[in-house]
Design a protein around this motif. Structure first.
Motif, PDB file in Angstrom:
ATOM      1  N   VAL A  45       1.121  -1.388  -0.131  1.00 14.02           N
ATOM      2  CA  VAL A  45       0.119  -0.622  -0.048  1.00 14.02           C
ATOM      3  C   VAL A  45       0.915   1.445  -0.279  1.00 14.02           C
ATOM      4  O   VAL A  45       1.676   1.644   0.562  1.00 14.02           O
ATOM      5  N   TRP A  47       1.064   5.206   0.571  1.00 18.15           N
ATOM      6  CA  TRP A  47       0.534   6.441   1.260  1.00 18.15           C
ATOM      7  C   TRP A  47       1.344   7.705   1.043  1.00 18.15           C
ATOM      8  O   TRP A  47       2.248   7.588   0.438  1.00 18.15           O
ATOM      9  N   ALA A  64      -0.515   4.310   7.366  1.00 13.26           N
ATOM     10  CA  ALA A  64      -0.662   3.371   6.958  1.00 13.26           C
ATOM     11  C   ALA A  64       0.348   1.835   7.145  1.00 13.26           C
ATOM     12  O   ALA A  64       0.448   1.167   6.807  1.00 13.26           O
ATOM     13  N   TRP A 118      -3.334   4.535  -0.715  1.00 13.59           N
ATOM     14  CA  TRP A 118      -4.188   5.137   0.497  1.00 13.59           C
ATOM     15  C   TRP A 118      -3.466   7.180   0.433  1.00 13.59           C
ATOM     16  O   TRP A 118      -1.822   6.862   0.780  1.00 13.59           O
ATOM     17  N   SER A 120      -4.833  11.085   2.286  1.00 14.44           N
ATOM     18  CA  SER A 120      -5.829  12.191   3.263  1.00 14.44           C
ATOM     19  C   SER A 120      -5.229  13.357   2.739  1.00 14.44           C
ATOM     20  O   SER A 120      -4.037  14.033   2.247  1.00 14.44           O
ATOM     21  N   GLY A 124      -5.186  12.702  -0.624  1.00 13.69           N
ATOM     22  CA  GLY A 124      -7.137  11.817  -0.630  1.00 13.69           C
ATOM     23  C   GLY A 124      -7.234  11.524  -2.752  1.00 13.69           C
ATOM     24  O   GLY A 124      -7.139  11.260  -3.341  1.00 13.69           O
ATOM     25  N   CYS A 156      -7.366   4.107  -1.691  1.00 14.25           N
ATOM     26  CA  CYS A 156      -8.753   4.327  -0.278  1.00 14.25           C
ATOM     27  C   CYS A 156      -8.393   5.395  -0.338  1.00 14.25           C
ATOM     28  O   CYS A 156      -7.414   6.629  -0.309  1.00 14.25           O
ATOM     29  N   ASN A 157      -9.747   6.842  -0.251  1.00 15.99           N
ATOM     30  CA  ASN A 157      -9.148   8.254  -0.467  1.00 15.99           C
ATOM     31  C   ASN A 157      -9.863   8.860   1.247  1.00 15.99           C
ATOM     32  O   ASN A 157     -10.659   8.534   1.458  1.00 15.99           O
ATOM     33  N   TRP A 158      -8.996   9.325   2.019  1.00 12.37           N
ATOM     34  CA  TRP A 158      -9.493   9.997   3.087  1.00 12.37           C
ATOM     35  C   TRP A 158      -9.921  11.472   2.104  1.00 12.37           C
ATOM     36  O   TRP A 158      -8.963  11.996   2.542  1.00 12.37           O
ATOM     37  N   SER A 270     -10.634   0.956   7.033  1.00 14.99           N
ATOM     38  CA  SER A 270      -9.744   1.350   5.419  1.00 14.99           C
ATOM     39  C   SER A 270      -9.118  -0.058   5.411  1.00 14.99           C
ATOM     40  O   SER A 270      -8.633  -0.863   4.278  1.00 14.99           O
ATOM     41  N   PHE A 274      -8.440  -2.962   2.116  1.00 15.54           N
ATOM     42  CA  PHE A 274      -7.602  -3.229   1.808  1.00 15.54           C
ATOM     43  C   PHE A 274      -7.211  -4.711   1.260  1.00 15.54           C
ATOM     44  O   PHE A 274      -6.766  -5.504   0.787  1.00 15.54           O
TER      45      PHE A 274
END
Length: 281
Positions: A45, A47, A64, A118, A120, A124, A156-158, A270, A274
């Motif tokens: 993943v 970040w 993450a 992923w 933020s 994001g 994964c969109n924060w 989250s 995944f």
């Protein structure tokens, strides 16, 4: 320093800091790679940090790093901020980071078919761009992207922005149309006067049915990036037939401040996403 201590990394974690994934002139673009002890190739993943495209850093890898305990490798990417280079530099850099990691997957014991992204806030936005442009090569400008694909298999969109032109539809603490807003600085001029560029920077522009699954988490009371920004992206993905789910975080402001749901649970949601998308079925 008053900052919380970084959580201890799981025993056996290998850390490679400042791997150069691309260079621009003599500017090295670095990422940090954290790898769990594992015999078999691990999912990864990536970040992407927030900070309005003008601040923030790859240090610490945000939430993450909790994925290391679940057998994932985690990469945390530095990209050029708007004070150094305007759009599309940041997304070009993020794409190059994905390409670099896939090109060297064998060396780092990564499974090149199981890459998640992923991020933020501004991160994001950038992971949403990674997800929707996986079948578009407009941003594959770094040389490494001629050698490997920038595709990601889950996003994964924060609380990321999507359509900058609609951010002022809702009252908040930022005038997004101002010449010095984070969005205008990112685009290189007042957003309402640079609509073509804003359209190019909108992940919704690139949506197609083959895009990877998305999970969005967004605070309903976000005063910096209106909740509606995730609604717009989620609706557009869903209507194209892409697997997308939107989790509205009750009472959450930007960064989930004030949310009724504990942050650990939001991180858990989250990570479970995944697991569903990147772990062998």
């Amino acid at each position: 320093s008053g900052l919380p201590e970084r959580p201890a990394l799981p025993k056996g974690t290998k850390v490679d800091r400042d791997l150069t994934y691309a260079t621009v002139g003599d500017r090295k673009l670095p990422l940090d790679l954290y790898r769990p002890a594992s015999e078999s190739a691990t999912p990864l993943v990536i970040w992407i940090h927030g900070g309005g495209w003008k601040g923030g850093s790859k240090a610490g890898a945000g939430p993450a790093l909790a994925l290391l305990d679940r057998g994932y490798a985690v990469a945390s990417v530095e990209y050029r901020l708007s004070g150094e280079a305007i759009f599309p530099a940041a997304i070009e850099d993020c794409k190059a980071a994905v390409c670099f990691l896939r090109l060297h997957a064998k060396q780092y014991n990564l499974d090149p078919n199981r890459f998640g992204a992923w991020g933020s806030s501004a991160g994001g936005h950038l992971v949403a761009m990674l997800g929707t442009t996986s079948d578009v090569d407009d941003f594959d400008t770094h040389a490494v992207c001629r050698q490997a694909s920038a595709q990601v298999q889950a996003v994964c969109n924060w609380f990321g922005p999507t359509n900058f032109l609609r951010m002022n539809d809702f009252p908040g603490k930022i005038d997004h149309d101002a010449a010095d807003s984070p969005e205008s600085l990112f685009i290189g001029g007042p957003i309402q006067q640079h609509r073509d560029q804003v359209q190019r920077a909108n992940p919704i522009t690139y949506i197609s049915p083959t895009d990877p699954p998305f999970l969005h988490l967004h605070g309903e009371a976000d005063q910096a990036v209106p909740f509606n920004q995730s609604e717009l992206l989620h609706a557009a993905l869903s209507s194209a037939g892409v697997d997308s789910s939107l989790h509205k975080v009750a009472k959450g402001d930007h960064g989930f401040r004030g949310a009724t749901e504990p942050r650990e649970q939001l991180v858990q949601r989250s990570m479970d996403f995944f697991d569903r998308e990147l772990k062998p079925k």
